[in-house]
Design a protein around this motif. Structure first.
Motif, mmCIF file in Angstrom:
data_model
loop_
_atom_site.group_PDB
_atom_site.id
_atom_site.type_symbol
_atom_site.label_atom_id
_atom_site.label_comp_id
_atom_site.label_asym_id
_atom_site.label_seq_id
_atom_site.Cartn_x
_atom_site.Cartn_y
_atom_site.Cartn_z
ATOM 1 N N UNK A 19 11.862 22.906 42.511
ATOM 2 C CA UNK A 19 13.257 23.004 42.084
ATOM 3 C C UNK A 19 14.098 21.869 42.660
ATOM 4 N N UNK A 20 13.871 21.523 43.918
ATOM 5 C CA UNK A 20 14.614 20.413 44.531
ATOM 6 C C UNK A 20 14.290 19.085 43.851
ATOM 7 N N UNK A 21 13.013 18.871 43.543
ATOM 8 C CA UNK A 21 12.615 17.636 42.854
ATOM 9 C C UNK A 21 13.311 17.569 41.497
ATOM 10 N N UNK A 22 13.285 18.679 40.764
ATOM 11 C CA UNK A 22 13.902 18.696 39.440
ATOM 12 C C UNK A 22 15.426 18.599 39.514
ATOM 13 N N UNK A 23 16.028 19.112 40.566
ATOM 14 C CA UNK A 23 17.475 18.933 40.772
ATOM 15 C C UNK A 23 17.807 17.456 40.975
ATOM 16 N N UNK A 24 16.983 16.762 41.744
ATOM 17 C CA UNK A 24 17.190 15.323 41.945
ATOM 18 C C UNK A 24 17.055 14.574 40.627
ATOM 19 N N UNK A 25 16.065 14.967 39.835
ATOM 20 C CA UNK A 25 15.897 14.360 38.496
ATOM 21 C C UNK A 25 17.145 14.610 37.657
ATOM 22 N N UNK A 26 17.571 15.846 37.610
ATOM 23 C CA UNK A 26 18.704 16.227 36.775
ATOM 24 C C UNK A 26 19.981 15.478 37.192
ATOM 25 N N UNK A 27 20.213 15.365 38.472
ATOM 26 C CA UNK A 27 21.424 14.724 38.982
ATOM 27 C C UNK A 27 21.392 13.200 38.870
ATOM 28 N N UNK A 28 20.196 12.618 38.814
ATOM 29 C CA UNK A 28 20.073 11.159 38.862
ATOM 30 C C UNK A 28 19.316 10.560 37.687
ATOM 31 N N UNK A 29 19.135 11.313 36.630
ATOM 32 C CA UNK A 29 18.308 10.862 35.502
ATOM 33 C C UNK A 29 18.732 9.488 34.975
ATOM 34 N N UNK A 30 20.018 9.252 34.897
ATOM 35 C CA UNK A 30 20.500 7.970 34.361
ATOM 36 C C UNK A 30 20.101 6.787 35.239
ATOM 37 N N UNK A 31 19.858 7.032 36.512
ATOM 38 C CA UNK A 31 19.501 5.956 37.444
ATOM 39 C C UNK A 31 17.993 5.809 37.630
ATOM 40 N N UNK A 32 17.207 6.673 36.985
ATOM 41 C CA UNK A 32 15.757 6.641 37.186
ATOM 42 C C UNK A 32 15.148 5.349 36.661
ATOM 43 N N UNK A 33 14.258 4.789 37.472
ATOM 44 C CA UNK A 33 13.470 3.634 37.045
ATOM 45 C C UNK A 33 11.997 4.044 37.063
#
Length: 139
Positions: A19-33
């Motif tokens: 859940x924490x990993x997916x929260x980080x994804x959700x909050x930062x998806x636009x910045x993902x490389x």
């Protein structure tokens, strides 16, 4: 990686749960490389094995896979050989079912097409191992 990107990668690595990993994804998806995608999938694969496959029940996971597939198809050159191999291996280790795996593995295959001659042996081996784990024909 820039400092902000490094900090995000570190946060993904240190996240205590799926859940924490997916929260980080959700909050930062636009910045993902590509590095973030590799890291988040690797962490999800590790945590998924430890928690009995619960990642597949989280709708954020399917959004993540769709976005990864979209980026692989839109900008395949952005994913270097290491990122392609890591993404394929992590997705295969998730063992989430062919319906979810197939689009990502097809996108990895298309992105890797024509690069085999320049890939390091270890990345080729990772790709072969990933496709074997997924019970999918290797590219």
């Amino acid at each position: 990686l820039a400092e902000g990107a490094r900090a995000l990668n570190r946060a993904i690595m240190e996240a205590p749960s799926i859940s924490h990993v997916l929260c980080l994804w959700e909050a930062n998806a636009a910045a993902f490389n590509t590095v973030h995608f590799s890291t988040v999938l690797s962490q999800l694969a590790r945590k998924n094995r430890a928690h009995g496959g619960s990642v597949v029940t989280d709708p954020r996971f399917l959004v993540l896979l769709r976005e990864l597939t979209r980026q692989l198809e839109a900008t395949p050159a952005a994913f270097d050989e290491r990122a392609l191999a890591t993404v394929a291996q992590a997705v295969a280790k998730l063992r989430v079912g062919q319906r979810q795996l197939a689009p990502v593995l097809c996108a990895v295959e298309a992105a890797a097409e024509g690069r085999a001659d320049s890939m390091k042996v270890r990345h080729l081996a990772q790709l072969a191992h990933a496709y074997a784990l997924a019970r999918s024909p290797a590219p």
